[in-house]
Design an enzyme around this catalytic site. Structure first.
Site, PDB file in Angstrom:
ATOM      1  N   HIS A 175     -13.555   2.357  -0.159  1.00  0.00           N
ATOM      2  CA  HIS A 175     -13.555   1.209   0.771  1.00  0.00           C
ATOM      3  C   HIS A 175     -14.152  -0.052   0.136  1.00  0.00           C
ATOM      4  CE1 HIS A 175     -14.202   4.530   4.015  1.00  0.00           C
ATOM      5  NE2 HIS A 175     -12.914   4.219   3.988  1.00  0.00           N
ATOM      6  N   GLU A 208      -8.876  -6.108   4.476  1.00  0.00           N
ATOM      7  CA  GLU A 208      -8.628  -5.729   3.085  1.00  0.00           C
ATOM      8  C   GLU A 208      -7.370  -6.401   2.523  1.00  0.00           C
ATOM      9  OE1 GLU A 208      -9.393  -1.983   4.951  1.00  0.00           O
ATOM     10  OE2 GLU A 208      -9.988  -1.142   3.019  1.00  0.00           O
ATOM     11  N   ASN A 264       0.883  -1.173   0.000  1.00  0.00           N
ATOM     12  CA  ASN A 264       0.000   0.000   0.000  1.00  0.00           C
ATOM     13  C   ASN A 264       0.920   1.222   0.000  1.00  0.00           C
ATOM     14  OD1 ASN A 264      -1.852   1.997   0.452  1.00  0.00           O
ATOM     15  ND2 ASN A 264      -2.758   1.059   2.264  1.00  0.00           N
ATOM     16  N   ARG A 269      -2.575  -2.237  -3.355  1.00  0.00           N
ATOM     17  CA  ARG A 269      -3.843  -1.549  -3.072  1.00  0.00           C
ATOM     18  C   ARG A 269      -3.856  -0.245  -3.879  1.00  0.00           C
ATOM     19  NH1 ARG A 269      -5.458   2.684   1.401  1.00  0.00           N
ATOM     20  NH2 ARG A 269      -7.638   2.824   0.838  1.00  0.00           N
ATOM     21  N   ARG A 278     -13.718  14.867   8.130  1.00  0.00           N
ATOM     22  CA  ARG A 278     -14.401  15.234   6.877  1.00  0.00           C
ATOM     23  C   ARG A 278     -15.877  15.516   7.135  1.00  0.00           C
ATOM     24  NH1 ARG A 278     -12.402  10.050   3.516  1.00  0.00           N
ATOM     25  NH2 ARG A 278     -10.857   9.708   5.134  1.00  0.00           N
TER      26      ARG A 278
END
Ligand code: ADP
Length: 403
Positions: free
Chosen positions: A180, A386, A7, A91, A240
């Site tokens: 996601h 993941e 990643n 990823r 956010r």
């Protein structure tokens, strides 16, 4: 077979080495401060002391070389030779409309990924550096890309199209992509296994972490998701704002004198749980503050739980029914108060939470049913994984290429 899951960020590279046959992580860690002074590797192996070292890494290729020499080191490593790594799975945050599933890396794939740069400039640039770094440091080792957006590509057009002039969608590819996806795919897949079928299932998956999104998964396919053109859309998050009246954006820009990039920073970094509470973006801090009577911490969490409830209701309507709800990620797996508040009042939908089981469910590595035995709709906490999905996709694709 060992698969390396990578990643890559702009100055960091996280990794996990998977033993596919034994279904376990053999080693994991992160190369940090790539291209800066004092770049370092932090390497962890189960049952062994952590290994941290400051090593020069001028770019991602250097970082992959350092990572390989750490993995193969007789002192702190876990493999004898790089050839034990049969493939690398990357990823990738954004695959635009180009990628609806994981892919084997070819020149054509890299050209398409270049076209996604505009949609997630910082992430895509970093991913490309990571991919090129692996190709340079591990020549001949197959590389696979696994996209956060891919699982959402099954949405119908009326769910992904925003009500803006169609020409602007065509010109700038402005549409809902979601995020996601790898996590939603994993937990929806686990839920289908529990239900014993995929066809005919209607599942709502709630990935609640620093970034949060909720998806409606019908027959194993996403039909809607809360994140949009960017991961700023949808739910209130750590920092956010999620979906707000679009007119607020221009209002704040005018009154606070923000440029577009300042406004973007503001919406990404100063809003959400942090902005409302004025205290923290971290739910653990908010939980403690709420117990101490902090009103704005409570308000910040109330906004989130109310929004989750509204998504569950609207996605049940969108799917024409509901078979299961899943909670996952940092908040979804650990904050029983948020799960309970989000499901409160949903008895009319057939959702009944068992308060005792719910309260006891945190930091579990297994799937737990938190709804009562007589709840018509099962509600589960399913820890997301993941990296497992990336490793398995990589293994599957590389094997299918060999056939
Ligand atoms: P990211 O989106 O960065 O991957 P995570 O999925 O780790 O984030 O979620 C981070 C959120 O989860 C934070 O709000 C944090 O408070 C919460 N969280 C993580 N672990 C726990 C825990 N053990 N108990 C309570 N809350 C937790």
């Amino acid at each position: 077979m060992m698969v390396l899951v990578v990643n890559a960020g702009s100055s960091s590279l996280k990794y996990q080495l998977f033993d596919i046959e034994r279904e376990c992580v053999v080693a994991k860690g992160i190369c940090e401060r790539i291209g800066m002074d004092e770049s370092c590797i932090k390497h962890k192996m189960p049952g062994r002391d952590d290994y941290n070292a400051t090593v020069p890494m001028k770019d991602h290729t250097d970082a992959v070389r350092v990572l390989i020499s750490t993995l193969t080191s007789p002192d702190v490593g876990c493999i004898t030779d790089m050839s034990e790594i049969e493939a690398v799975g990357h990823r990738v945050v954004h695959g635009g409309s180009y990628f609806s599933e994981s892919v084997f890396v070819t020149n054509e794939v890299l050209e398409k990924l270049e076209l996604c740069r505009d949609l997630a400039p910082l992430h895509t640039g970093a991913h490309l550096m990571g991919i090129h770094g692996c190709i340079a440091a591990m020549p001949g080792v197959p590389q696979v890309l696994v996209f956060d957006t891919a699982f959402h590509q099954t949405m119908p057009d009326y769910a992904w199209m925003y009500p803006i002039p169609y020409e602007l969608y065509e010109k700038y590819s402005i549409r809902r992509y979601g995020a996601h996806g790898t996590s939603h795919r994993f937990v929806a897949g686990e839920m289908c296994k529990i239900l014993g079928k995929t066809e005919g299932t209607k599942i709502i998956t709630c990935h609640l972490g620093n970034g949060s999104s909720i998806s409606a998964v019908k027959d194993g396919k996403v039909i809607d998701t809360s994140m949009g053109f960017t991961p700023l859309d949808g739910l209130e998050m750590g920092t956010r704002c999620g979906s707000i009246d679009p007119a607020i954006v221009t209002f704040i820009m005018e009154h606070e004198g923000y440029t577009p990039s300042e406004m973007s920073d503001f919406m990404n970094k100063e809003c959400g749980l942090l902005g409302v509470s004025g205290l923290s973006s971290d739910c653990r801090d908010l939980g403690e503050a709420i117990l101490a009577g902090h009103k704005r911490a409570k308000l910040a969490e109330d906004i989130l739980t109310y929004q989750i409830k509204k998504y569950i209701g609207s996605y049940a309507a969108a799917m024409g029914g509901l078979d299961a709800v899943v909670f996952t990620a940092g908040i979804g797996e650990n904050r029983d108060e948020i799960r309970a508040a989000a499901c409160e009042g949903l008895e009319f939908l057939g959702i009944k939470i068992d308060p005792v089981v719910n309260e006891q469910t945190h930091q579990q590595s297994n799937n737990v049913r938190i709804s009562t035995d007589d709840s018509k709709i099962p509600v589960y906490v399913i820890p997301t994984n993941e990296e497992y999905v990336i490793a398995n996709d990589t293994d599957r694709i590389v094997h299918s290429m060999k056939k």
